[in-house]
Design a protein around this motif. Structure first.
Motif, PDB file in Angstrom:
ATOM      1  N   ASP A 159      31.244  39.230  -9.770  1.00  0.00           N
ATOM      2  CA  ASP A 159      32.497  39.946 -10.020  1.00  0.00           C
ATOM      3  C   ASP A 159      32.244  41.450 -10.059  1.00  0.00           C
ATOM      4  OD1 ASP A 159      33.767  37.496 -10.322  1.00  0.00           O
ATOM      5  OD2 ASP A 159      33.716  37.547 -12.516  1.00  0.00           O
ATOM      6  N   TYR A 160      31.190  41.832 -10.780  1.00  0.00           N
ATOM      7  CA  TYR A 160      30.920  43.255 -11.004  1.00  0.00           C
ATOM      8  C   TYR A 160      30.121  43.848  -9.849  1.00  0.00           C
ATOM      9  CZ  TYR A 160      29.013  47.573 -12.897  1.00  0.00           C
ATOM     10  OH  TYR A 160      28.669  48.890 -13.079  1.00  0.00           O
ATOM     11  N   CYS A 161      30.560  45.005  -9.398  1.00  0.00           N
ATOM     12  CA  CYS A 161      29.803  45.779  -8.413  1.00  0.00           C
ATOM     13  C   CYS A 161      30.081  47.245  -8.708  1.00  0.00           C
ATOM     14  CB  CYS A 161      30.245  45.436  -6.996  1.00  0.00           C
ATOM     15  SG  CYS A 161      29.353  46.355  -5.710  1.00  0.00           S
ATOM     16  N   SER A 186      22.365  40.307 -15.450  1.00  0.00           N
ATOM     17  CA  SER A 186      22.954  39.317 -16.357  1.00  0.00           C
ATOM     18  C   SER A 186      23.939  38.416 -15.631  1.00  0.00           C
ATOM     19  CB  SER A 186      23.639  40.018 -17.536  1.00  0.00           C
ATOM     20  OG  SER A 186      24.653  40.896 -17.080  1.00  0.00           O
ATOM     21  N   GLU A 187      24.747  38.982 -14.745  1.00  0.00           N
ATOM     22  CA  GLU A 187      25.705  38.163 -14.009  1.00  0.00           C
ATOM     23  C   GLU A 187      25.011  37.384 -12.895  1.00  0.00           C
ATOM     24  OE1 GLU A 187      30.069  38.259 -11.822  1.00  0.00           O
ATOM     25  OE2 GLU A 187      29.099  40.173 -12.320  1.00  0.00           O
ATOM     26  N   MET A 188      24.073  38.025 -12.205  1.00  0.00           N
ATOM     27  CA  MET A 188      23.321  37.329 -11.151  1.00  0.00           C
ATOM     28  C   MET A 188      22.639  36.089 -11.700  1.00  0.00           C
ATOM     29  SD  MET A 188      21.586  40.613  -9.257  1.00  0.00           S
ATOM     30  CE  MET A 188      20.455  39.608  -8.287  1.00  0.00           C
ATOM     31  N   TRP A 189      21.996  36.233 -12.854  1.00  0.00           N
ATOM     32  CA  TRP A 189      21.236  35.114 -13.421  1.00  0.00           C
ATOM     33  C   TRP A 189      22.164  34.030 -13.974  1.00  0.00           C
ATOM     34  CZ3 TRP A 189      16.716  37.956 -16.396  1.00  0.00           C
ATOM     35  CH2 TRP A 189      15.977  38.698 -15.458  1.00  0.00           C
ATOM     36  N   THR A 190      23.364  34.427 -14.425  1.00  0.00           N
ATOM     37  CA  THR A 190      24.344  33.431 -14.870  1.00  0.00           C
ATOM     38  C   THR A 190      24.874  32.647 -13.677  1.00  0.00           C
ATOM     39  OG1 THR A 190      24.972  34.899 -16.704  1.00  0.00           O
ATOM     40  CG2 THR A 190      26.443  33.059 -16.226  1.00  0.00           C
ATOM     41  N   ILE A 191      25.085  33.327 -12.562  1.00  0.00           N
ATOM     42  CA  ILE A 191      25.499  32.651 -11.325  1.00  0.00           C
ATOM     43  C   ILE A 191      24.439  31.636 -10.907  1.00  0.00           C
ATOM     44  CG2 ILE A 191      25.848  32.999  -8.839  1.00  0.00           C
ATOM     45  CD1 ILE A 191      27.180  35.715  -9.615  1.00  0.00           C
ATOM     46  N   ASP A 192      23.186  32.066 -10.936  1.00  0.00           N
ATOM     47  CA  ASP A 192      22.084  31.169 -10.585  1.00  0.00           C
ATOM     48  C   ASP A 192      22.063  29.955 -11.510  1.00  0.00           C
ATOM     49  OD1 ASP A 192      19.506  30.503  -9.254  1.00  0.00           O
ATOM     50  OD2 ASP A 192      18.671  30.926 -11.232  1.00  0.00           O
ATOM     51  N   HIS A 193      22.249  30.208 -12.793  1.00  0.00           N
ATOM     52  CA  HIS A 193      22.141  29.177 -13.829  1.00  0.00           C
ATOM     53  C   HIS A 193      23.276  28.160 -13.736  1.00  0.00           C
ATOM     54  CE1 HIS A 193      20.655  27.953 -17.884  1.00  0.00           C
ATOM     55  NE2 HIS A 193      21.918  27.614 -18.089  1.00  0.00           N
ATOM     56  N   LEU A 194      24.509  28.642 -13.635  1.00  0.00           N
ATOM     57  CA  LEU A 194      25.677  27.766 -13.701  1.00  0.00           C
ATOM     58  C   LEU A 194      26.183  27.317 -12.339  1.00  0.00           C
ATOM     59  CD1 LEU A 194      27.844  29.557 -16.444  1.00  0.00           C
ATOM     60  CD2 LEU A 194      26.412  27.530 -16.738  1.00  0.00           C
TER      61      LEU A 194
END
Length: 282
Positions: free
Chosen positions: A224-226, A235-243
């Protein structure tokens, strides 16, 4: 999406999201149905543990090892957070505690958490971004730990055997106890980067970064964030990877790690992710 302003807003949004997560992983049902307050309190506790990861010891500056008192996360700081998350999972839900303690002792669980990244003393911290040889890493870790365990007292043979067995169960996600430690390990990485966002030292990556793996690029295209310069938050990249990409939340037998990730993200960002809301529609 409406930003969270009050604690009531936070609890309402948390419960809404956890109901959606429970449709994906039924283990989250416990947290969708129970009060949000214990998870909020645990998230605040975890926040302070994580902040300590970035506070330098005074001698670093006094003895000219660094020129300021803020440091970035070490392997030991990560381990400290993993232990705090394991303790949190076992303290909030008695069903989890009772189930886990029947397989390994609390000391054995904490010992595996404490030593799980000690092989990095020798091999360094390999990025979990799809770019490393996982089989080679596992072999090197196993070699290191077998050598490390030789220095335990002679009368701890059973303890050593249990620790090595549980370490392998963590790596293979083959038992509830192994998955508990695995989930604490993976969740802690996201918690750490969210905390860096909080203190305005966000780790970020550009889509054209020469060190970006293919998985990194996939994550960045979903974010979402750029920033205006094209950077995305770890933090968002790793949450995307995780979920979203690897679905590591399916190893969360307790539901706790999903709950703490949702609560912590809402605390730091004030909103949940649009890409995850899209997942709920499928």
């Amino acid at each position: 999406m409406k930003e969270i302003v009050t604690l009531i807003d936070l609890y309402h949004e948390y419960r809404r999201i956890m109901k959606e997560e429970a449709k994906i992983n039924p283990a989250c049902e416990f947290y969708a149905c129970h009060e949000a307050d214990p998870v909020y309190m645990m998230a605040k506790h975890i926040q302070e543990v994580t902040k300590a990861s970035f506070v330098g010891r005074s001698y670093n500056v006094r003895y000219k090892l660094a020129d300021y008192n803020q440091v970035f996360e070490s392997v030991a700081a990560h381990t400290n957070l993993v232990i705090a998350l394991i303790d949190g999972a076992m303290s909030i839900n008695n069903q989890v505690k009772n189930k886990i303690k029947n397989s390994y002792s609390y000391r054995e669980i904490l010992e595996v958490a404490r030593i799980h990244d000690l092989p990095e003393n020798r091999i360094g911290d390999w990025p979990d971004n799809g770019s490393c040889d996982d089989a080679m890493k596992a072999m090197l870790e196993d070699e290191y730990l077998k050598e490390y365990l030789l220095y335990y007292p002679a009368d701890t043979l059973e303890f050593k055997q249990h620790v090595l067995q549980l370490f392998n169960e963590m790596n293979n996600q083959s038992t509830p106890c192994g998955r508990l430690i695995y989930m604490a390990d993976k969740t802690s990485a996201i918690i750490a980067t969210l905390t860096l966002d909080l203190i305005q030292r966000s780790p970020m990556m550009h889509i054209n970064n020469k060190d970006a793996s293919e998985r990194d690029k996939t994550e960045m295209n979903i974010c979402d964030y750029c920033s205006v310069k094209g950077y995305r938050k770890a933090s968002e990249m790793w949450t995307i990877d995780h979920l979203h990409i690897r679905g590591l939340n399916h190893f969360d037998d307790t539901g706790f790690f999903t709950a703490i990730l949702v609560m912590y993200t809402l605390l730091i960002n004030g909103h949940w992710y649009h890409w995850r809301e899209e997942d709920y529609k499928h």
